[in-house]
Structure formats: structure tokens, C-alpha cells
Design a protein around this motif. Sequence first.
Motif, PDB file in Angstrom:
ATOM      1  N   UNK A  38       0.836  -1.192   0.000  1.00  0.00           N
ATOM      2  CA  UNK A  38       0.000   0.000   0.000  1.00  0.00           C
ATOM      3  C   UNK A  38       0.875   1.248   0.000  1.00  0.00           C
ATOM      4  N   UNK A  39       0.263   2.375  -0.254  1.00  0.00           N
ATOM      5  CA  UNK A  39       0.959   3.655  -0.213  1.00  0.00           C
ATOM      6  C   UNK A  39       1.539   3.907   1.178  1.00  0.00           C
ATOM      7  N   UNK A  40       0.804   3.545   2.213  1.00  0.00           N
ATOM      8  CA  UNK A  40       1.269   3.751   3.588  1.00  0.00           C
ATOM      9  C   UNK A  40       2.523   2.931   3.872  1.00  0.00           C
ATOM     10  N   UNK A  41       2.517   1.678   3.427  1.00  0.00           N
ATOM     11  CA  UNK A  41       3.694   0.830   3.618  1.00  0.00           C
ATOM     12  C   UNK A  41       4.879   1.384   2.840  1.00  0.00           C
ATOM     13  N   UNK A  42       4.634   1.813   1.621  1.00  0.00           N
ATOM     14  CA  UNK A  42       5.707   2.386   0.803  1.00  0.00           C
ATOM     15  C   UNK A  42       6.290   3.634   1.466  1.00  0.00           C
ATOM     16  N   UNK A  43       5.427   4.446   2.055  1.00  0.00           N
ATOM     17  CA  UNK A  43       5.906   5.659   2.730  1.00  0.00           C
ATOM     18  C   UNK A  43       6.804   5.302   3.911  1.00  0.00           C
ATOM     19  N   UNK A  44       6.444   4.264   4.646  1.00  0.00           N
ATOM     20  CA  UNK A  44       7.273   3.840   5.786  1.00  0.00           C
ATOM     21  C   UNK A  44       8.616   3.285   5.314  1.00  0.00           C
ATOM     22  N   UNK A  45       8.595   2.458   4.284  1.00  0.00           N
ATOM     23  CA  UNK A  45       9.832   1.878   3.763  1.00  0.00           C
ATOM     24  C   UNK A  45      10.740   2.965   3.203  1.00  0.00           C
ATOM     25  N   UNK A  46      10.152   3.957   2.563  1.00  0.00           N
ATOM     26  CA  UNK A  46      10.914   5.040   1.931  1.00  0.00           C
ATOM     27  C   UNK A  46      11.799   5.792   2.924  1.00  0.00           C
ATOM     28  N   UNK A  47      11.343   5.958   4.146  1.00  0.00           N
ATOM     29  CA  UNK A  47      12.084   6.781   5.110  1.00  0.00           C
ATOM     30  C   UNK A  47      12.942   5.970   6.084  1.00  0.00           C
ATOM     31  N   UNK A  48      13.015   4.656   5.895  1.00  0.00           N
ATOM     32  CA  UNK A  48      13.831   3.847   6.798  1.00  0.00           C
ATOM     33  C   UNK A  48      15.315   4.182   6.656  1.00  0.00           C
ATOM     34  N   UNK A  49      15.983   4.300   7.779  1.00  0.00           N
ATOM     35  CA  UNK A  49      17.435   4.503   7.770  1.00  0.00           C
ATOM     36  C   UNK A  49      18.104   3.139   7.608  1.00  0.00           C
ATOM     37  N   UNK A  50      19.386   3.120   7.230  1.00  0.00           N
ATOM     38  CA  UNK A  50      20.080   1.833   7.150  1.00  0.00           C
ATOM     39  C   UNK A  50      20.039   1.054   8.470  1.00  0.00           C
ATOM     40  N   UNK A  51      20.176   1.747   9.584  1.00  0.00           N
ATOM     41  CA  UNK A  51      20.128   1.069  10.888  1.00  0.00           C
ATOM     42  C   UNK A  51      18.749   0.455  11.135  1.00  0.00           C
ATOM     43  N   UNK A  52      17.690   1.167  10.759  1.00  0.00           N
ATOM     44  CA  UNK A  52      16.343   0.637  10.927  1.00  0.00           C
ATOM     45  C   UNK A  52      16.119  -0.580  10.034  1.00  0.00           C
TER      46      UNK A  52
END
Length: 107
Positions: free
Chosen positions: A39-53
Amino acid sequence: MKTEQILAEIREANLSYLMLAQSLIRADREQALFRLGVTEETAAMIDVLSPAQMLKIASTNTLLCQFRMDDNLVWGLLTNHGKPAANEGISRLHASILMAGRYDHAA
């Protein structure tokens, strides 16, 4: 395979999947939503993940990705069991159309 090896391979697969997903999302969001089946919401969360996350999330003992082809028709089209090679392109196109329809209904 030992449990430790399986868990290490799951972590590697998860990290690869997250890195690929983030790359696809940043390159072409609409295409990524379709190809990843998120979903768009999941994509938004994945987009902002840092390498550590991403490393932390990848370290879970559960695979993050899943098979989206859950019926015999799509599997048969993708594997071309018993069909000549000339029909391979048509079969893959048909499978893509079926999966795109499912994505459209899920979105």
C-alpha cells in the motif's frame, strides 16, 4: 540446514528485500506499489527507513516478503508446464494481467 543458518539466510533475504523495495519506491513509486504489492502507507514507511532501521527490521526471524501467486492458474502460466517455448511470452503477459487485476482490487 541448521537453525542458525536458516535465520542468517532469512536476515539476508529480508535486508535484500528492504533495500530493493526502498530503491524501487524512490525510483518510481507507482511501479513499486504494483511490483511489491504494498500500500501507499507501507511504501511511505519503507521510503524513510534509515540503514540502521533496515538492519534491525531485517533481523527478525520471519520473512518480510511473501508469494503473491496463490493459485494454480498463475503458477502454471509462470512455469509454462507442458507448453512450447513460443507461448512463454504470452503466458507471462497473461500472468501479469491476472496479478495486476488482483493488485487493483487490493488497492
